[in-house]
Design an enzyme around this catalytic site. Structure first.
Site, PDB file in Angstrom:
ATOM      1  N   TYR A 296      -1.811  -2.928  -2.971  1.00 46.80           N
ATOM      2  CA  TYR A 296      -0.732  -3.919  -3.010  1.00 46.80           C
ATOM      3  C   TYR A 296       0.583  -3.227  -3.344  1.00 46.80           C
ATOM      4  O   TYR A 296       0.648  -2.374  -4.228  1.00 46.80           O
ATOM      5  CB  TYR A 296      -1.015  -4.990  -4.070  1.00 46.80           C
ATOM      6  CG  TYR A 296      -2.189  -5.880  -3.763  1.00 46.80           C
ATOM      7  CD1 TYR A 296      -2.025  -7.079  -3.071  1.00 46.80           C
ATOM      8  CD2 TYR A 296      -3.473  -5.529  -4.149  1.00 46.80           C
ATOM      9  CE1 TYR A 296      -3.111  -7.894  -2.782  1.00 46.80           C
ATOM     10  CE2 TYR A 296      -4.568  -6.343  -3.862  1.00 46.80           C
ATOM     11  CZ  TYR A 296      -4.371  -7.524  -3.180  1.00 46.80           C
ATOM     12  OH  TYR A 296      -5.451  -8.338  -2.886  1.00 46.80           O
ATOM     13  N   SER A 297       1.644  -3.625  -2.644  1.00 54.63           N
ATOM     14  CA  SER A 297       2.978  -3.104  -2.954  1.00 54.63           C
ATOM     15  C   SER A 297       3.414  -3.569  -4.334  1.00 54.63           C
ATOM     16  O   SER A 297       3.220  -4.731  -4.698  1.00 54.63           O
ATOM     17  CB  SER A 297       3.999  -3.589  -1.920  1.00 54.63           C
ATOM     18  OG  SER A 297       3.680  -3.129  -0.627  1.00 54.63           O
TER      19      SER A 297
ATOM     20  N   GLU B  97       6.732  -0.422   6.910  1.00 59.73           N
ATOM     21  CA  GLU B  97       5.410  -0.688   6.377  1.00 59.73           C
ATOM     22  C   GLU B  97       5.031  -2.102   6.827  1.00 59.73           C
ATOM     23  O   GLU B  97       5.299  -3.078   6.159  1.00 59.73           O
ATOM     24  CB  GLU B  97       5.428  -0.588   4.858  1.00 59.73           C
ATOM     25  CG  GLU B  97       4.056  -0.417   4.241  1.00 59.73           C
ATOM     26  CD  GLU B  97       4.154   0.086   2.807  1.00 59.73           C
ATOM     27  OE1 GLU B  97       3.813   1.255   2.576  1.00 59.73           O
ATOM     28  OE2 GLU B  97       4.580  -0.683   1.938  1.00 59.73           O
TER      29      GLU B  97
ATOM     30  N   TYR C 119       2.122  -4.771   9.120  1.00 60.30           N
ATOM     31  CA  TYR C 119       0.693  -4.959   9.350  1.00 60.30           C
ATOM     32  C   TYR C 119       0.475  -6.054  10.377  1.00 60.30           C
ATOM     33  O   TYR C 119       1.377  -6.825  10.653  1.00 60.30           O
ATOM     34  CB  TYR C 119      -0.021  -5.324   8.052  1.00 60.30           C
ATOM     35  CG  TYR C 119       0.609  -6.494   7.299  1.00 60.30           C
ATOM     36  CD1 TYR C 119       0.163  -7.785   7.522  1.00 60.30           C
ATOM     37  CD2 TYR C 119       1.643  -6.282   6.399  1.00 60.30           C
ATOM     38  CE1 TYR C 119       0.734  -8.846   6.847  1.00 60.30           C
ATOM     39  CE2 TYR C 119       2.213  -7.335   5.713  1.00 60.30           C
ATOM     40  CZ  TYR C 119       1.762  -8.619   5.941  1.00 60.30           C
ATOM     41  OH  TYR C 119       2.349  -9.674   5.267  1.00 60.30           O
TER      42      TYR C 119
END
Length: 397
Positions: free
Chosen positions: A178-179, A395, A397
């Site tokens: 998780y960021s 980044e 997804y």
């Protein structure tokens, strides 16, 4: 933001990007096609694999007796010999393993201080809902106590969470990444906490049953005082430049806001003695409804307090329309402001960051291509220059 669990371990990157498996007990057969009788066992090996081959490679490693002891985005792994899973049929044998490193020596960025075999056990300090009434989904802001260990991190990195219990095969759950949503000093500015922005994964299976993500449900259900197993930190793709005069363009959808919250706190709320931001920060934030504007009160207060240095642009898809009368997505906002963004990118101090749904990338490229053409330039070529200069960070997804 959570990197969706495409390989059963929750550690992913996207599309053609690379990840590195740290493997014990892996024979050379797995990388060189050697006969099993001639396979020399190595102590520990790196295997680099593209995102779309991660699940396949994991199964292959397991079938050959290997054990995955760590998974890292390419470039963040410890200093050990790398072996690429897509390499030619007869690559050289892997070198003996070097001692694991906890920090990158070149820039002192903390990496892999805590590993899956020996995670840091922190405690949940708070767990707050971020979606207002009328919004969709469940998104929580979680703060963890890390004062009892050595976990350090910087803005733009991620940590791993290992949910308790076992999977349907009776094996312990693997970590999910998780960021981080807080600055290196934490929400309390005392170097004792780390925070996440977590959306609960929820979907219907083929039988019509509601399924919840193992780790996201675990995190969303945490109570203050509950233990949580943490690994990392990892990641260098989304780091802020040290230049206090930089211009920072941020493009986020949903929980992709997590690293940008960390940036904005460091820029404007902390005003820490070793970093006082003087440039322009511009956040484009895509969400379905106004009620889904995560950290809305914080963001809009920053806009009021720092009107010369912070711009905030929403794209609310179910409430706003684009120029063609369709839903207003983040890429539409980028297209509307493409000329100004293009001009900002001509400044070598400007960095652009993108975090969230991958579907926005094409529309962003389209808008900036149009702006580049007006200046007789080629966006694709210019984007390559930005990436080479480490000014275009993605980044998705």
């Amino acid at each position: 933001m959570y990197y969706s669990n495409a390989v059963g371990v929750g550690t992913t990157t996207y599309g053609s990007r690379l990840f590195v498996y740290e493997v014990e007990g892996l024979g050379n057969k797995s990388v060189a096609g050697a006969d099993a009788s001639k396979t020399r066992k190595s102590g520990r090996t790196f295997v680099t694999v593209a995102y779309n081959r991660m699940n396949q490679e994991m199964k292959r490693i397991a079938s050959l007796g290997g054990k995955i002891v760590g998974i890292y985005p390419a470039g963040t792994e410890p200093a050990m010999a790398a072996v690429t899973s897509d390499a030619p049929s007869n690559p050289p044998a892997p070198e003996p393993a070097a001692a694991p490193a906890t920090k990158k020596k070149d820039d002192n960025i903390p990496v892999n201080i805590y590993r899956p075999k020996d995670p840091y056990i922190g405690q949940c300090l708070s767990n707050e809902e971020l979606v207002a009434e009328g919004g969709t989904g469940r998104v929580r802001h979680l703060k963890f106590d890390i004062s009892g260990g050595d976990l350090k991190y910087v803005e733009g990195q991620s940590i791993g969470i290992i949910p308790p219990g076992t999977d349907d095969k009776g094996k312990p759950h693997k970590l999910r990444l998780y960021s981080i949503a807080s600055t290196r000093h934490g929400d309390d500015v005392d170097d004792k906490t780390v925070s996440l922005c977590v959306r609960e994964l929820e979907y219907k299976n083929e039988a019509g049953e509601t399924i919840y993500g193992t780790c996201s449900r675990f995190l969303c259900e945490l109570n203050p005082g509950d233990d949580v197993a943490i690994t990392g930190p990892v990641g260098k793709e989304m780091l802020l430049p040290p230049d206090e005069d930089a211009n920072i363009i941020m493009m986020a959808t949903g929980t992709g806001i997590a690293p940008f919250r960390a940036y904005l706190w460091r820029m404007f709320k902390e005003q820490h003695e070793d970093y006082k931001f003087k440039g322009l920060a511009w956040l484009f934030f895509g969400i379905p409804y106004s009620a889904n504007i995560l950290y809305r009160e914080e963001l809009e207060q920053l806009q009021r307090d720092f009107p010369d240095n912070f711009r905030l642009t929403y794209a609310i898809s179910r409430e706003q329309q684009n120029a063609d009368g369709g839903k207003m997505y983040l890429q539409n906002r980028i297209q509307e402001n493409a000329d100004e963004i293009w001009n900002l990118l001509q400044n070598e101090k400007t960095h652009a960051y993108m975090c969230g749904l991958r579907g926005m990338e094409g529309g962003i490229d389209e808008g900036l291509s149009s702006a580049a053409e007006k200046q007789g330039a080629n966006w694709s070529e210019f984007q390559k220059q930005l990436k080479k200069a480490h000014r275009w960070h993605v980044e998705t997804y």
